[in-house]
Design an enzyme around this catalytic site. Structure first.
Site, PDB file in Angstrom:
ATOM      1  N   SER A  62       0.832  -1.215   0.000  1.00  0.00           N
ATOM      2  CA  SER A  62       0.000   0.000   0.000  1.00  0.00           C
ATOM      3  C   SER A  62       0.865   1.262   0.000  1.00  0.00           C
ATOM      4  CB  SER A  62      -0.972  -0.001   1.179  1.00  0.00           C
ATOM      5  OG  SER A  62      -0.291   0.150   2.407  1.00  0.00           O
ATOM      6  N   ASN A  63       2.031   1.206   0.657  1.00  0.00           N
ATOM      7  CA  ASN A  63       2.933   2.368   0.616  1.00  0.00           C
ATOM      8  C   ASN A  63       3.576   2.527  -0.761  1.00  0.00           C
ATOM      9  OD1 ASN A  63       3.303   3.925   3.274  1.00  0.00           O
ATOM     10  ND2 ASN A  63       3.177   1.781   3.932  1.00  0.00           N
ATOM     11  N   ARG A 123      23.362 -13.872   2.943  1.00  0.00           N
ATOM     12  CA  ARG A 123      22.658 -12.589   2.889  1.00  0.00           C
ATOM     13  C   ARG A 123      23.450 -11.551   2.108  1.00  0.00           C
ATOM     14  NH1 ARG A 123      18.302 -10.705   6.292  1.00  0.00           N
ATOM     15  NH2 ARG A 123      17.400 -12.574   7.142  1.00  0.00           N
ATOM     16  N   MET A 135      10.823  -6.332   4.968  1.00  0.00           N
ATOM     17  CA  MET A 135      10.950  -6.913   6.305  1.00  0.00           C
ATOM     18  C   MET A 135      12.242  -7.687   6.544  1.00  0.00           C
ATOM     19  SD  MET A 135       8.534  -5.578   7.771  1.00  0.00           S
ATOM     20  CE  MET A 135       6.850  -5.452   8.328  1.00  0.00           C
ATOM     21  N   ASN A 141      13.342   4.344   5.260  1.00  0.00           N
ATOM     22  CA  ASN A 141      12.333   3.345   5.631  1.00  0.00           C
ATOM     23  C   ASN A 141      11.147   4.040   6.287  1.00  0.00           C
ATOM     24  OD1 ASN A 141      11.244   0.706   6.313  1.00  0.00           O
ATOM     25  ND2 ASN A 141      11.953   1.051   8.416  1.00  0.00           N
ATOM     26  N   HIS A 173       8.094   3.291   9.130  1.00  0.00           N
ATOM     27  CA  HIS A 173       7.835   2.354  10.226  1.00  0.00           C
ATOM     28  C   HIS A 173       6.584   2.800  10.992  1.00  0.00           C
ATOM     29  CE1 HIS A 173       8.686  -0.654  13.238  1.00  0.00           C
ATOM     30  NE2 HIS A 173       8.423   0.247  14.159  1.00  0.00           N
ATOM     31  N   GLU A 233       0.957   7.174   6.962  1.00  0.00           N
ATOM     32  CA  GLU A 233       2.136   6.782   6.176  1.00  0.00           C
ATOM     33  C   GLU A 233       1.972   7.136   4.696  1.00  0.00           C
ATOM     34  OE1 GLU A 233       3.768   2.850   8.620  1.00  0.00           O
ATOM     35  OE2 GLU A 233       2.612   2.549   6.791  1.00  0.00           O
TER      36      GLU A 233
END
Ligand code: GAR
Length: 181
Positions: free
Chosen positions: A11-12, A57, A82, A99, A101, A166
């Site tokens: 959605s962001n 990673r 995430m 970011n 939050h 947001e």
């Protein structure tokens, strides 16, 4: 030009797209993230970088950084992404990774900020946009907006009000930062 990292609903990401920002690439750690489908619908390059497909990673983050840089990305926006990012990624975009939050950091970092704010019984929480470092939602804060916790709020009702904030806050900050330089 902007790259967006996503893991979920998106959605962001949608709010950034609707704002007309110059988004050229969307990357995810999860192939099933609805956000990837939103990017494809908008005609934007979208790619999945699942951890299991890489040796480490570092290798995954390096591949993701290469892919974004190849597309001309200068700023990276985490919009519901995430996973933590390793230095090998952050050093490619120094000072240009941000970011969003769903809490007033440093309160309630991590993946369950809304649940934890409700459980703690705080009278207000909110949304934060901040620079990203190697930690969990721990980089310097750019801007915060408060959201009052109403009596009878559930995770769903509180999340809806925080995300409404947001969706206005993130595009505004991204526009100010990325288009100013
Ligand atoms: C957003 O509320 C964002 O603040 C949160 O995930 C949600 C993603 O929603 N991020 C974090 O909790 C980061 N620690 P979206 O996929 O619909 O944009």
């Amino acid at each position: 030009m902007i790259g967006v990292l996503v893991s979920g609903e998106g959605s962001n990401l949608q709010a950034l797209l609707d704002d007309g920002l110059p988004i050229v690439a969307v990357a995810s750690n999860r192939g099933e993230a609805r956000a990837l489908a939103r990017a494809e619908t908008a005609g934007i390059a979208a790619e999945c970088f699942p951890l299991g497909a890489y040796e480490s990673r570092e290798a995954r983050d390096a591949a993701m950084a290469d892919w974004l840089a190849t597309r001309g990305v200068e700023w990276v926006v985490l919009a519901g992404y995430m996973h933590l990012l390793r230095p090998v990624f952050l050093e490619r975009f120094t000072g240009r990774v941000i970011n969003v939050h769903p809490a007033l950091l440093p309160e309630f970092p991590g993946a369950h900020a809304i649940e934890e704010a409700l459980a703690a019984g705080v009278p207000e929480t909110g949304a934060t946009v901040h620079y990203v470092d190697e930690g969990v939602d721990s980089g310097p804060v750019i801007v915060q907006e408060r959201v009052v916790v109403e009596p009878g709020d559930t995770v769903e009702t509180l999340r809806a009000r925080i995300q409404a904030v947001e969706h206005e806050l993130l595009p505004r900050v991204v526009r100010d930062l990325c288009l100013a330089r």
